[in-house]
Design a protein around this motif. Structure first.
Motif, PDB file in Angstrom:
ATOM      1  N   THR A  74       0.906  -1.176  -0.131  1.00 22.01           N
ATOM      2  CA  THR A  74       0.306   0.261  -0.115  1.00 22.01           C
ATOM      3  C   THR A  74       0.547   1.174   0.142  1.00 22.01           C
ATOM      4  O   THR A  74       0.399   2.501  -0.946  1.00 22.01           O
ATOM      5  CB  THR A  74      -1.266   0.246   0.998  1.00 22.01           C
ATOM      6  N   ALA A  92      -4.804  -1.602   0.257  1.00 25.97           N
ATOM      7  CA  ALA A  92      -5.678  -1.475   1.813  1.00 25.97           C
ATOM      8  C   ALA A  92      -5.806  -2.716   2.312  1.00 25.97           C
ATOM      9  O   ALA A  92      -6.596  -2.980   3.924  1.00 25.97           O
ATOM     10  CB  ALA A  92      -5.192   0.069   1.961  1.00 25.97           C
ATOM     11  N   ALA A 105      -2.572   0.746  -4.575  1.00 27.23           N
ATOM     12  CA  ALA A 105      -2.716   0.694  -3.307  1.00 27.23           C
ATOM     13  C   ALA A 105      -4.254   1.313  -2.465  1.00 27.23           C
ATOM     14  O   ALA A 105      -3.983   0.568  -1.207  1.00 27.23           O
ATOM     15  CB  ALA A 105      -2.436   2.660  -2.961  1.00 27.23           C
TER      16      ALA A 105
END
Length: 524
Positions: free
Chosen positions: A234, A250, A246
């Motif tokens: 991330t 996450a 990203a």
């Protein structure tokens, strides 16, 4: 993340004590053959060496390292080429914490047995203990070239691991990665994911983000269950501005660790960059909820208190922010963290315009760290703003400037102090000093407050045109950077007043001029 146990101390003890047991390590000849006088002297020397060696070995077994050293040193004087005596001396000096002496004896042993893996490995670990990293690298490199057995492989893995870290810490990251690769090639590791993960971390720490991403992806492929690869991925994707990936990583991480506030915070920043305001606010809300729950439960992690305080501060909930830091002070803190807590409280009370508490917190801060220049400047500026203790204020600000002479904010504080001194004592020379210092400050730090102060000095000097220029610059910067309505209203009031004065002055000048012209006409 360490994945190989460090064996250096264990190996040192095993190598020198278990591997070379007993007084039989020094031998003497016992027969009835006729010998020459030279041979007799040699035999006597060996007997004495044998006697001291046995005594030393007895003390070694009793862990009486000092007496062991005394006897081994005497033994070595009678038999200066004995490998066993040298080995035991190195062990004893190591146990006494005299690592430089241990190194001296290991170097002697390395001269005798230059291609012995265990000798080179032990010498390298000793160099590490005294932070002679270049020498350690040289010895580890020598050790990895030595002939080894299967029994040595676990130590060879440690050699390569330590060598990799030394290279990386020296900035030679590619050489470090080569050492890790050698561990793969020699089949010295069973869990490649940990190696990939560690390499990824090293590249990340060196800010080589593309390389870091490459190895974190390898780690993820080797073990998809390792959640922290998604954490680092991330961060890597974020820094590479690949926001879609990203967010994807996450989300994967938070499915496994939904209460990880650090990831929620990172995700809020990603949504901020992608201008997704609702998602950003939702992640901040989740971060806040987790931190509040943790701090209410009495977490011992100061970072959680500081971050929650910052969130409240950004929301302009200053009383809540103060409450969080007051709670932080109730848990065990080291001196530096306690100092930072009081300094933060001073800033919060200042925002609440509680200047008495601000002063109190700053004084506590400076009791904990008298050289903390941010606090010295802040307390000095607080005195200046409140027109008290101006001489003390200037001492505090000068102390801050001594620590950071190029700091524009500190120069602004000092210039403003000279202005206040001029106002208090009616000393015009202080106004010129103030103007010089403030002009220097704005060259280093173009801030609206400094322009505001410059405007005040010009106004006091009667240079109204220059005052107008300074205040107009201050207003533009307040609008541009701070959008501080209170400050803008104050600046506009000053501009209105000075322009009215300038207009009145112009009218007066015109009236006087007209009067003089009339007087000249009617005079005979």
């Amino acid at each position: 993340m360490f994945f190989i146990q460090s064996f250096s101390i264990v190996w040192l003890v095993l190598f020198f004590i278990v591997g070379f047991l007993g007084c039989r390590t020094v031998t003497v000849q016992h027969d009835n053959k006729s010998v020459s006088s030279g041979e007799t002297q040699s035999l006597n020397a060996k007997k004495k060496a044998y006697s001291y060696f046995c005594t030393g070995y007895y003390f070694l077994l009793e862990r009486d390292w000092e007496n062991a050293v005394k006897n081994f040193e005497k033994a070595l004087r009678w038999d200066d080429s004995s490998e066993r005596i040298i080995q035991h001396l190195a062990t004893c000096y190591f146990q006494l914490g005299m690592n430089e002496k241990a190194i001296d004896y290991m170097k002697k042993l390395a001269d005798i047995r230059p291609d012995e893996f265990s000798v080179r490995y032990t010498l390298a670990t000793l160099y590490e203990t005294v932070e002679k990293f270049k020498e350690a690298i040289k010895e580890y490199e020598y050790a990895r070239r030595c002939k080894t057995t299967k029994l040595d492989n676990i130590f060879l893995a440690d050699v390569l691991y330590r060598l990799a870290n030394l290279y990386i810490n020296e900035g030679a990251i590619e050489k470090g990665v080569d050492c890790y690769q050698s561990m793969f090639d020699l089949n010295l590791i069973n869990e490649p994911v940990k190696i990939y993960y560690e390499i990824g971390q090293k590249y990340f720490e060196k800010n080589e983000i593309k390389k870091a991403r490459e190895y974190f992806l390898k780690a993820k492929q080797a073990d998809p269950k390792l959640s922290f690869t998604s954490f680092y991925l991330t961060l890597c994707y974020d820094m590479l501005k690949d926001y879609d990936n990203a967010i994807k990583e996450a989300t994967i991480f938070l499915e496994k660790e939904p209460d990880n506030w650090a990831m929620h915070l990172a995700l809020s920043e990603i949504y901020d960059k992608t201008r997704n305001e609702p998602k950003k606010n939702e992640e901040i809300r989740r971060t806040q909820e987790i931190l509040k729950r943790n701090t209410d439960a009495g977490t011992q992690n100061p970072k959680e208190y500081f971050l929650l305080c910052q969130i409240y501060k950004n929301q302009r909930k200053i009383d809540d922010a103060i409450s969080v830091i007051e709670n932080l002070k109730t848990i065990p803190l080291d001196k530096e963290t306690m100092r930072d807590a009081h300094f933060l409280l001073a800033n919060l009370y200042y925002e609440n315009e509680n200047f008495d508490r601000t002063e109190e917190e700053l004084k506590i801060t400076l009791m904990l760290d008298p050289e903390f220049h941010e606090a010295n400047n802040f307390l000095g500026y607080l005195f200046v703003e409140n027109n008290k203790n101006l001489d003390m204020a200037m001492q505090l600000i000068n102390k801050a400037l001594k620590a950071d002479p190029e700091n524009g904010a500190y120069l602004d504080s000092l210039g403003w102090a000279y202005y206040k001194k001029a106002q208090q004592e009616g000393r015009d020379e202080c106004l010129f000093t103030a103007l010089k210092i403030l002009s220097d400050a704005v060259q280093r730090m173009e801030e609206p407050d400094i322009y505001d102060h410059i405007g005040e000095v010009y106004y006091s000097l009667g240079q109204w045109d220059e005052a107008v220029k300074a205040w107009e610059k201050a207003r533009a910067l307040y609008n541009q950077t701070l959008n501080n309505k209170v400050k803008i209203v104050d600046i506009e009031a000053k501009l209105k007043k000075i322009k009215e004065l300038m207009s009145a002055e112009e009218k007066t000048i015109r009236v006087i001029k007209k009067h003089n012209e009339v007087e000249n006409v009617i005079q005979p």
